[in-house]
Scaffold this motif. Structure first.
Motif, PDB file in Angstrom:
ATOM      1  N   ILE A 330      49.303  44.259  43.222  1.00 43.49           N
ATOM      2  CA  ILE A 330      47.976  43.988  42.643  1.00 43.49           C
ATOM      3  C   ILE A 330      48.136  43.835  41.143  1.00 43.49           C
ATOM      4  O   ILE A 330      48.570  44.770  40.461  1.00 43.49           O
ATOM      5  N   ASP A 331      47.820  42.670  40.618  1.00 43.56           N
ATOM      6  CA  ASP A 331      47.886  42.454  39.175  1.00 43.56           C
ATOM      7  C   ASP A 331      46.676  41.650  38.718  1.00 43.56           C
ATOM      8  O   ASP A 331      45.858  41.193  39.515  1.00 43.56           O
ATOM      9  N   LYS A 332      46.578  41.503  37.417  1.00 42.59           N
ATOM     10  CA  LYS A 332      45.412  40.878  36.805  1.00 42.59           C
ATOM     11  C   LYS A 332      45.209  39.450  37.282  1.00 42.59           C
ATOM     12  O   LYS A 332      44.086  39.044  37.605  1.00 42.59           O
ATOM     13  N   ALA A 333      46.289  38.667  37.332  1.00 40.72           N
ATOM     14  CA  ALA A 333      46.159  37.259  37.708  1.00 40.72           C
ATOM     15  C   ALA A 333      45.643  37.108  39.132  1.00 40.72           C
ATOM     16  O   ALA A 333      44.772  36.263  39.412  1.00 40.72           O
ATOM     17  N   LYS A 334      46.145  37.923  40.057  1.00 39.09           N
ATOM     18  CA  LYS A 334      45.695  37.833  41.444  1.00 39.09           C
ATOM     19  C   LYS A 334      44.233  38.234  41.586  1.00 39.09           C
ATOM     20  O   LYS A 334      43.462  37.589  42.311  1.00 39.09           O
ATOM     21  N   VAL A 335      43.839  39.293  40.895  1.00 41.79           N
ATOM     22  CA  VAL A 335      42.457  39.750  40.988  1.00 41.79           C
ATOM     23  C   VAL A 335      41.509  38.693  40.431  1.00 41.79           C
ATOM     24  O   VAL A 335      40.466  38.388  41.029  1.00 41.79           O
ATOM     25  N   GLN A 336      41.863  38.114  39.293  1.00 43.90           N
ATOM     26  CA  GLN A 336      41.010  37.090  38.691  1.00 43.90           C
ATOM     27  C   GLN A 336      40.871  35.876  39.580  1.00 43.90           C
ATOM     28  O   GLN A 336      39.777  35.336  39.757  1.00 43.90           O
ATOM     29  N   GLN A 337      41.976  35.430  40.157  1.00 41.64           N
ATOM     30  CA  GLN A 337      41.934  34.256  41.010  1.00 41.64           C
ATOM     31  C   GLN A 337      41.110  34.512  42.265  1.00 41.64           C
ATOM     32  O   GLN A 337      40.291  33.682  42.686  1.00 41.64           O
ATOM     33  N   SER A 338      41.282  35.691  42.889  1.00 45.95           N
ATOM     34  CA  SER A 338      40.543  36.013  44.105  1.00 45.95           C
ATOM     35  C   SER A 338      39.048  36.138  43.822  1.00 45.95           C
ATOM     36  O   SER A 338      38.209  35.613  44.569  1.00 45.95           O
ATOM     37  N   LEU A 339      38.706  36.821  42.739  1.00 47.90           N
ATOM     38  CA  LEU A 339      37.297  37.008  42.417  1.00 47.90           C
ATOM     39  C   LEU A 339      36.618  35.689  42.070  1.00 47.90           C
ATOM     40  O   LEU A 339      35.486  35.426  42.502  1.00 47.90           O
ATOM     41  N   ALA A 340      37.292  34.843  41.304  1.00 47.89           N
ATOM     42  CA  ALA A 340      36.699  33.555  40.927  1.00 47.89           C
ATOM     43  C   ALA A 340      36.472  32.676  42.154  1.00 47.89           C
ATOM     44  O   ALA A 340      35.426  32.021  42.279  1.00 47.89           O
ATOM     45  N   THR A 341      37.430  32.662  43.071  1.00 45.90           N
ATOM     46  CA  THR A 341      37.285  31.855  44.276  1.00 45.90           C
ATOM     47  C   THR A 341      36.113  32.331  45.127  1.00 45.90           C
ATOM     48  O   THR A 341      35.286  31.533  45.593  1.00 45.90           O
ATOM     49  N   GLU A 342      36.014  33.637  45.307  1.00 45.79           N
ATOM     50  CA  GLU A 342      34.933  34.154  46.148  1.00 45.79           C
ATOM     51  C   GLU A 342      33.581  33.967  45.475  1.00 45.79           C
ATOM     52  O   GLU A 342      32.590  33.649  46.140  1.00 45.79           O
ATOM     53  N   PHE A 343      33.508  34.167  44.169  1.00 48.56           N
ATOM     54  CA  PHE A 343      32.238  33.981  43.473  1.00 48.56           C
ATOM     55  C   PHE A 343      31.752  32.543  43.610  1.00 48.56           C
ATOM     56  O   PHE A 343      30.557  32.295  43.818  1.00 48.56           O
ATOM     57  N   ALA A 344      32.672  31.578  43.510  1.00 49.18           N
ATOM     58  CA  ALA A 344      32.283  30.172  43.633  1.00 49.18           C
ATOM     59  C   ALA A 344      31.688  29.887  45.006  1.00 49.18           C
ATOM     60  O   ALA A 344      30.667  29.204  45.136  1.00 49.18           O
ATOM     61  N   HIS A 345      32.306  30.414  46.053  1.00 48.14           N
ATOM     62  CA  HIS A 345      31.795  30.198  47.405  1.00 48.14           C
ATOM     63  C   HIS A 345      30.422  30.849  47.585  1.00 48.14           C
ATOM     64  O   HIS A 345      29.496  30.234  48.144  1.00 48.14           O
ATOM     65  N   LEU A 346      30.292  32.081  47.115  1.00 47.43           N
ATOM     66  CA  LEU A 346      29.028  32.786  47.297  1.00 47.43           C
ATOM     67  C   LEU A 346      27.926  32.235  46.393  1.00 47.43           C
ATOM     68  O   LEU A 346      26.744  32.295  46.751  1.00 47.43           O
ATOM     69  N   TYR A 347      28.285  31.709  45.238  1.00 45.56           N
ATOM     70  CA  TYR A 347      27.276  31.104  44.363  1.00 45.56           C
ATOM     71  C   TYR A 347      26.642  29.899  45.042  1.00 45.56           C
ATOM     72  O   TYR A 347      25.424  29.698  44.967  1.00 45.56           O
ATOM     73  N   ARG A 348      27.452  29.096  45.697  1.00 40.70           N
ATOM     74  CA  ARG A 348      26.913  27.947  46.432  1.00 40.70           C
ATOM     75  C   ARG A 348      26.011  28.417  47.573  1.00 40.70           C
ATOM     76  O   ARG A 348      24.981  27.801  47.862  1.00 40.70           O
ATOM     77  N   MET A 349      26.377  29.517  48.234  1.00 38.31           N
ATOM     78  CA  MET A 349      25.530  30.055  49.288  1.00 38.31           C
ATOM     79  C   MET A 349      24.198  30.520  48.708  1.00 38.31           C
ATOM     80  O   MET A 349      23.133  30.247  49.278  1.00 38.31           O
TER      81      MET A 349
END
Length: 458
Positions: A330-349
């Motif tokens: 678990i590192d910063k880059a992975k957390v940022q990438q995962s959170l940004a991807t999920e936020f984009a999907h849920l924002y569209r929802m």
């Protein structure tokens, strides 16, 4: 008068008939009937086929959902969340206990009843007795597992309906796609269940009437769960067969995170084969003529489990060399990438539910900036002190939007993102969906970080 020697008897005329061992198929049917005739086994099978449906149906109609359980917050939205909640409980508690009751007692019951001599006389082959008992216990365990999966799915579909499921990266799975992933996830836990069943066979053979033989699979499963909670290197956690009980999470991301899952399944199958082989060898060495010796003793347990410890060390070494997994994963880059991807999907929802103009993820250009515990702490590892700021752009807007999230990340890579403002974006409010009012999808959501990924994906 001379005596005349009697003529030799014709071959087979007075000789005793040759006795053949009972076939494995007949012995298997006999052992299966013995198992299912026990009242506790019948009750457990009945509970596995009924209790999950009642539980899922009851919880799905409650106002408070088990949001601390993976997919628990979606039980109002789709019937496919229910069997996944049951799967999380089954991998932690139900399946280890069921394997203990069945596989951990299948040989010990003969010691308690003192029926080994009768069984050996009837079957006439220790090898066939072991095969029949092992197959009968496996059949009952699989029957219980199938009942848990089918019952949870039926309960969810009847209570909520066949609707789309939100994955762990925020994308929507169609009902048919969700159904396939749910049953695939249940199929994936067969391997670690077999590993625990093999350990149960060792305990049943080696410890006989001792209650420790019955509890052995549950105790081993508990030890593995504790190991998953500790800040151990990823290689150690993945190299334990219990990891496959939680690695199915990766099936609900896009793309699938299949690396840890496949490793967990392979490790579990190796444990299952080795544990069953060790139980078989210990069984063949038992002295069935001594009624006071109903087990192989401490030495048998030591001989039975030292190879399993060696296998664990070997798998840790192989996983550690083959993957970048000697840290937490678990590192910063992975957390940022995962959170940004999920936020984009849920924002569209959320945009669709609020009847706002549609926007694509390319237009949003979502990014995240995360920090763990301030400047004095490395941005690595599990913890509830992750704080992230998500930024996005709307077409025609001059200023980028931003939202704050508090993340609680566990050692297995699962995290819960809790919205911390602005309330218009990720605060708690109800949105109108096609099936009724539901909480804001950006308020709180579950995510998953792929632990074996070398670097974050672009």
């Amino acid at each position: 008068m001379t005596a005349t020697a009697p003529a030799p008897a014709t071959l087979g005329e007075d000789a005793a008939p040759r006795v053949h061992p009972v076939s494995v198929a007949r012995a298997y049917r006999f052992e299966l009937v013995k198992l299912v005739s026990q009242w506790r086994i019948r009750l457990l099978v009945l509970a596995c086929w009924i209790a999950p449906a009642l539980f899922v149906a009851a919880v799905s109609r409650q106002s408070t959902l088990p949001t601390d359980t993976l997919f628990g917050r979606w039980m109002h939205a789709t019937g496919w969340a229910g069997p996944l909640v049951v799967l999380g409980f089954a991998g932690t508690w139900a399946l280890p206990l069921l394997t203990s009751v069945v596989a951990g007692d299948v040989f010990a019951s003969e010691d308690r009843l003192g029926t080994w001599r009768h069984l050996l006389v009837a079957v006439r082959s220790p090898r066939r007795i072991f095969a029949a008992k092992a197959l009968a216990s496996l059949t009952v365990i699989l029957l219980m597992l199938v009942g848990l999966a089918a019952s949870g799915a039926v309960g969810g579909l009847l209570a909520v309906g066949n609707r789309s499921l939100v994955g762990l990266d925020g994308h929507l799975l169609s009902p048919s796609h969700a159904a396939g992933e749910v049953f695939l996830a249940w199929a994936c836990v067969i391997a670690p269940t077999l590993a625990l069943a093999g350990i149960g066979l060792i305990g049943s053979v080696a410890l006989g009437r001792s209650p420790m033989g019955l509890l052995l699979p549950a105790l081993v499963a508990l030890a593995m769960q504790l190991a998953q909670m500790l800040p151990l290197p990823v290689a150690v956690r993945v190299a334990l067969p219990g990891y496959a009980f939680i690695a199915w999470n990766g099936l609900f991301t896009g793309p699938r995170q299949t690396g840890p899952l496949l490793i967990g399944i392979a490790v579990s199958l190796l444990w299952a084969v080795l544990a069953t082989t060790l139980a078989y060898l210990l069984f063949l060495r038992r002295d069935f003529t001594n009624l006071t010796q109903d087990a192989s003793g401490r030495r048998a347990v030591t001989v039975g489990f030292l190879p399993l410890l060696a296998l664990a060390g070997a798998t840790v070494a192989v996983v550690g060399l083959a993957t970048p997994s000697m840290g937490s994963g678990i590192d910063k880059a992975k957390v940022q990438q995962s959170l940004a991807t999920e936020f984009a999907h849920l924002y569209r929802m959320q945009t669709d539910e609020l009847n706002r103009p549609a926007v694509t993820e390319a237009q949003l250009r979502v990014s995240a900036a995360c920090d763990k515990g301030g400047d004095r702490t490395d941005d690595k590892g599990a913890g509830n002190d992750w704080r992230c700021v998500v930024s996005w752009h709307l077409p025609g807007a001059q200023v980028a939007g931003s939202a704050i999230y508090q993340l609680d990340i566990t050692a297995d890579g699962r995290y819960v993102a809790d919205g911390d403002g602005p309330k218009e974006v990720n605060g708690y409010f109800l949105v109108r969906t096609a099936h009724g009012d539901a909480p804001n999808p950006l308020w709180q959501f579950d995510g998953n970080v792929e632990l074996l990924l070398a670097t974050s994906k672009g």
